[in-house]
Design a protein around this motif. Structure first.
Motif, PDB file in Angstrom:
ATOM      1  N   UNK A 293       0.844  -1.159  -0.164  1.00  0.00           N
ATOM      2  CA  UNK A 293      -0.029   0.129   0.126  1.00  0.00           C
ATOM      3  C   UNK A 293       0.904   1.076  -0.081  1.00  0.00           C
ATOM      4  N   UNK A 294       1.991   1.359   0.858  1.00  0.00           N
ATOM      5  CA  UNK A 294       2.600   2.480   0.737  1.00  0.00           C
ATOM      6  C   UNK A 294       3.418   2.687  -0.418  1.00  0.00           C
ATOM      7  N   UNK A 295       3.768   1.608  -1.293  1.00  0.00           N
ATOM      8  CA  UNK A 295       4.463   1.951  -2.433  1.00  0.00           C
ATOM      9  C   UNK A 295       3.536   2.239  -3.580  1.00  0.00           C
ATOM     10  N   UNK A 296       2.517   1.739  -3.380  1.00  0.00           N
ATOM     11  CA  UNK A 296       1.262   2.133  -4.571  1.00  0.00           C
ATOM     12  C   UNK A 296       0.862   3.464  -4.321  1.00  0.00           C
ATOM     13  N   UNK A 297       0.717   3.862  -3.257  1.00  0.00           N
ATOM     14  CA  UNK A 297       0.249   5.508  -2.740  1.00  0.00           C
ATOM     15  C   UNK A 297       1.399   6.287  -3.288  1.00  0.00           C
ATOM     16  N   UNK A 298       2.653   5.962  -3.041  1.00  0.00           N
ATOM     17  CA  UNK A 298       3.940   6.791  -3.627  1.00  0.00           C
ATOM     18  C   UNK A 298       3.970   6.985  -5.020  1.00  0.00           C
ATOM     19  N   UNK A 299       3.806   5.748  -5.863  1.00  0.00           N
ATOM     20  CA  UNK A 299       4.070   5.607  -7.278  1.00  0.00           C
ATOM     21  C   UNK A 299       2.851   6.210  -7.769  1.00  0.00           C
ATOM     22  N   UNK A 300       1.436   6.237  -7.482  1.00  0.00           N
ATOM     23  CA  UNK A 300       0.346   6.677  -7.941  1.00  0.00           C
ATOM     24  C   UNK A 300       0.535   8.193  -7.653  1.00  0.00           C
ATOM     25  N   UNK A 301       0.955   8.785  -6.881  1.00  0.00           N
ATOM     26  CA  UNK A 301       0.944  10.050  -6.587  1.00  0.00           C
ATOM     27  C   UNK A 301       2.106  10.494  -7.687  1.00  0.00           C
ATOM     28  N   UNK A 302       3.207   9.970  -7.878  1.00  0.00           N
ATOM     29  CA  UNK A 302       4.282  10.479  -8.497  1.00  0.00           C
ATOM     30  C   UNK A 302       3.679  10.523 -10.048  1.00  0.00           C
ATOM     31  N   UNK A 303       3.023   9.465 -10.460  1.00  0.00           N
ATOM     32  CA  UNK A 303       2.581   9.132 -11.522  1.00  0.00           C
ATOM     33  C   UNK A 303       1.682  10.377 -12.032  1.00  0.00           C
ATOM     34  N   UNK A 304       0.562  10.527 -11.454  1.00  0.00           N
ATOM     35  CA  UNK A 304      -0.362  11.389 -11.548  1.00  0.00           C
ATOM     36  C   UNK A 304       0.011  12.919 -11.549  1.00  0.00           C
ATOM     37  N   UNK A 305       0.772  13.135 -10.697  1.00  0.00           N
ATOM     38  CA  UNK A 305       1.567  14.485 -10.551  1.00  0.00           C
ATOM     39  C   UNK A 305       2.270  14.729 -11.901  1.00  0.00           C
TER      40      UNK A 305
ATOM     41  N   UNK B 222     -14.618   8.206  -3.869  1.00  0.00           N
ATOM     42  CA  UNK B 222     -14.261   9.329  -3.637  1.00  0.00           C
ATOM     43  C   UNK B 222     -12.517   9.228  -3.264  1.00  0.00           C
ATOM     44  N   UNK B 223     -12.278   8.333  -2.468  1.00  0.00           N
ATOM     45  CA  UNK B 223     -10.787   8.326  -1.754  1.00  0.00           C
ATOM     46  C   UNK B 223      -9.760   8.065  -3.200  1.00  0.00           C
ATOM     47  N   UNK B 224     -10.447   7.216  -4.001  1.00  0.00           N
ATOM     48  CA  UNK B 224      -9.313   7.242  -5.347  1.00  0.00           C
ATOM     49  C   UNK B 224      -9.383   8.500  -6.101  1.00  0.00           C
ATOM     50  N   UNK B 225     -10.451   8.840  -6.654  1.00  0.00           N
ATOM     51  CA  UNK B 225     -10.497   9.943  -7.281  1.00  0.00           C
ATOM     52  C   UNK B 225     -10.001  11.270  -6.975  1.00  0.00           C
ATOM     53  N   UNK B 226     -10.443  11.497  -5.551  1.00  0.00           N
ATOM     54  CA  UNK B 226     -10.041  12.819  -5.046  1.00  0.00           C
ATOM     55  C   UNK B 226      -8.477  12.914  -5.001  1.00  0.00           C
ATOM     56  N   UNK B 227      -7.802  11.848  -4.399  1.00  0.00           N
ATOM     57  CA  UNK B 227      -6.441  11.544  -4.404  1.00  0.00           C
ATOM     58  C   UNK B 227      -5.584  11.971  -5.903  1.00  0.00           C
ATOM     59  N   UNK B 228      -6.296  11.148  -6.887  1.00  0.00           N
ATOM     60  CA  UNK B 228      -5.658  11.392  -7.891  1.00  0.00           C
ATOM     61  C   UNK B 228      -5.715  12.705  -8.413  1.00  0.00           C
ATOM     62  N   UNK B 229      -6.949  13.567  -8.201  1.00  0.00           N
ATOM     63  CA  UNK B 229      -7.162  14.967  -8.529  1.00  0.00           C
ATOM     64  C   UNK B 229      -5.945  15.701  -7.936  1.00  0.00           C
ATOM     65  N   UNK B 230      -5.865  15.531  -6.557  1.00  0.00           N
ATOM     66  CA  UNK B 230      -4.973  16.380  -5.891  1.00  0.00           C
ATOM     67  C   UNK B 230      -3.251  16.249  -6.291  1.00  0.00           C
ATOM     68  N   UNK B 231      -3.215  14.954  -6.834  1.00  0.00           N
ATOM     69  CA  UNK B 231      -1.752  14.816  -7.418  1.00  0.00           C
ATOM     70  C   UNK B 231      -1.610  15.378  -8.923  1.00  0.00           C
ATOM     71  N   UNK B 232      -2.696  15.087  -9.820  1.00  0.00           N
ATOM     72  CA  UNK B 232      -2.918  15.700 -10.898  1.00  0.00           C
ATOM     73  C   UNK B 232      -2.618  17.304 -10.873  1.00  0.00           C
ATOM     74  N   UNK B 233      -3.225  17.958 -10.025  1.00  0.00           N
ATOM     75  CA  UNK B 233      -3.270  19.509 -10.013  1.00  0.00           C
ATOM     76  C   UNK B 233      -2.262  19.966  -9.142  1.00  0.00           C
ATOM     77  N   UNK B 234      -1.378  19.094  -8.285  1.00  0.00           N
ATOM     78  CA  UNK B 234      -0.159  19.367  -7.901  1.00  0.00           C
ATOM     79  C   UNK B 234       0.936  19.647  -9.012  1.00  0.00           C
TER      80      UNK B 234
END
Length: 302
Positions: free
Chosen positions: A34-46, A222-234
């Motif tokens: 889970x921790x690795x997935x969160x980090x990779x998805x955040x970097x990816x969508x940013x 929401x948990x999925x989509x909102x976190x992706x939106x946060x990364x995208x707009x970062x």
């Protein structure tokens, strides 16, 4: 224009193909800790947002049916919502806006009246019958091959907006029609459009979550989509100039070629990026692995 964005010769389709080839499939992501997935998805969508927020949202929304069916462990629906079928997420409604995203009424006005929902899934024995429409804000709405529908459910007592149904919908099912692609001021690379249902019939196997699980499934997405939106707009808000000066667009809006910033906007300190990063070069509408972004000279088409 919106029609050109989704035309057969549009580079949009190459972007989606290249993203699939990168190896960030749903099963690959869920196999990570889970921790690795969160980090990779955040970097990816940013990084995707840094390239183009509209394309990034189209990619993210396109995988929502596959992700949610996987997380909820529904193999039948997951086999329909494969990674290579572009997805769309159908939840907002023309008369209710984002009220449909709040089924337990956490944000609803105490004296508010929801009224009749625009879209209803009638559950009859082993069948689902869908009628109504979803709003023009459905991402990938006019081009999606498989949709994840969140709607009020009727089990015989009338439509219930607090205990609805989540349904995987093959978008070529008879009874489905779509409006024109939405013409917007921004995020023009993101296709959006209305979807209409006229006695659309599916087996009950297509229901990912029923009335008892509806609220849990809604806040899950929401948990999925909102976190992706946060990364995208970062990523979207970060601009890197050739002189290695980092600014945000809210503090330093630059002209069409990223020239001089508006006077009075304080600079942010330079922040180094990783030596190897995933980049979206939307000036060429391509995805590629590249080195650091320090020498970028713009061209992040918006």
């Amino acid at each position: 224009n919106p029609e050109e964005v989704i035309a057969p010769e549009s580079p949009l389709w190459d972007v989606h193909k290249q993203f699939l080839a990168l190896g960030f499939g749903i099963d690959d992501m869920l196999s990570m800790e889970p921790g690795e997935r969160a980090r990779i998805m955040s970097i990816l969508y940013e990084e995707l947002g840094w390239g183009d927020s509209g394309l990034a949202i189209s990619i993210g929304a396109g995988l929502i049916p596959a992700m949610i069916t996987s997380l909820l462990g529904n193999k039948f629906c997951r086999d329909i919502a494969t990674d290579d079928k572009l997805g769309c997420w159908m939840i907002t409604e023309p008369d209710h806006g984002t009220d449909t995203l709040d089924p337990n009424r956490m944000l609803f006005h105490p004296q508010g009246n929801y009224g009749r929902p625009n879209c209803v899934v009638t559950i009859k024995d082993d069948a689902l019958v869908i009628n109504g429409q979803k709003s023009a804000w459905v991402s990938n709405g006019t081009i999606g091959k498989v949709g994840l529908l969140y709607a009020a459910a009727d089990i015989g007592n009338g439509p219930d907006t607090e205990h609805g149904a989540v349904v995987v919908v093959p978008m070529d099912t008879p009874g489905i029609t779509r409006g024109k692609p939405l013409d917007k001021m921004g995020q023009r690379a993101l296709n959006q459009g209305e979807i209409f249902f006229d006695n659309v019939r599916l087996s009950k196997e297509h229901m990912v979550a029923g009335p008892e699980q509806y609220q849990q499934a809604t806040y899950l997405v929401h948990t999925l989509a909102n976190s992706l939106m946060a990364s995208i707009f970062t990523g979207c808000t970060i601009c890197v100039r050739p002189g290695r000066e980092l600014r945000t667009r809210t503090q330093s809006w630059r002209c069409s070629h990223y020239s001089a910033p508006i006077s009075g906007s304080p600079p942010f300190p330079y922040v180094p990026h990783s030596r190897g990063s995933l980049c979206v070069d939307s000036s060429r509408s391509s995805l590629q692995l590249s080195g650091p972004r320090h020498g970028s000279s713009g061209g992040h088409g918006r």
